[in-house]
Design a protein around this motif. Structure first.
Motif, short mmCIF file in Angstrom:
data_model
loop_
_atom_site.label_atom_id
_atom_site.label_comp_id
_atom_site.label_asym_id
_atom_site.label_seq_id
_atom_site.Cartn_x
_atom_site.Cartn_y
_atom_site.Cartn_z
N GLU A 37 0.82 -1.20 0.00
CA GLU A 37 0.00 0.00 0.00
C GLU A 37 0.86 1.26 0.00
O GLU A 37 0.54 2.24 -0.67
N ARG A 44 -4.79 2.28 4.30
CA ARG A 44 -4.77 2.37 2.84
C ARG A 44 -5.05 3.80 2.38
O ARG A 44 -4.33 4.34 1.53
N ASN A 59 -2.18 6.24 0.56
CA ASN A 59 -2.47 6.42 -0.86
C ASN A 59 -2.90 7.84 -1.20
O ASN A 59 -3.27 8.13 -2.33
N GLU A 96 -5.54 9.40 -0.29
CA GLU A 96 -6.99 9.52 -0.48
C GLU A 96 -7.59 10.35 0.65
O GLU A 96 -6.97 10.54 1.69
N ARG A 100 2.19 1.67 -3.49
CA ARG A 100 1.12 2.02 -4.43
C ARG A 100 0.79 3.50 -4.39
O ARG A 100 0.49 4.11 -5.41
N GLY A 101 0.88 4.10 -3.21
CA GLY A 101 0.52 5.50 -3.07
C GLY A 101 1.68 6.47 -3.12
O GLY A 101 1.49 7.68 -2.98
#
Length: 136
Positions: free
Chosen positions: A46, A117, A121, A123, A49-50
């Motif tokens: 994770e 997550r 990431n 978000e 990914r971010g």
């Protein structure tokens, strides 16, 4: 980072266990100790990914997210340790009285993974919103 004891590592998402409340063929997800390193793999994957999106954030925002992600990670580790104490060698609750607590911990670990997550990431995150509300 996985939580290890002398004989096992907890993985909060991969192992399945059968509930006495469900049919023999129906399985429910439950954190267990049978998949070595999966928790650590989740955290690393994770974060990677971010990485590009996080690089675009301000230093202040990255710092907040890193601090909160570390706190969430620590909380997950604690919950996984607590869960390990409630589970037997077979991944099932040691006693029927532990079943509700095992299920609650599994749900809390899953929610913490979603929080982690979102933080790593880049978000939107209710944790970031709350943290920003405290600092204003």
């Amino acid at each position: 980072m996985p939580v290890q004891s002398s004989h096992k590592t907890i993985n909060p998402s991969s192992t399945r266990w059968k509930s006495k409340r469900s049919s023999e063929d129906e399985e429910e997800k439950c954190p267990s100790s049978q998949a070595n390193g999966n928790h650590e793999s989740f955290l690393e994957a994770e974060s990677k990914r971010g990485a590009d999106k996080i690089r675009q954030l301000s230093v202040e925002e990255r710092t907040k997210r890193a601090m909160l992600a570390e706190a969430v990670e620590d909380r997950m580790d604690t919950m996984i340790e607590d869960l390990e104490l409630l589970l037997g060698e077979n991944g099932m609750p040691k006693s029927e009285e532990n079943r509700d607590e095992v299920e609650a911990l599994a749900r809390q670990i899953k929610a913490s993974r979603e929080q982690y997550r979102g933080l790593v990431n880049g978000e939107p995150s209710s944790l970031i919103d709350g943290f920003n509300g405290l600092s204003e």
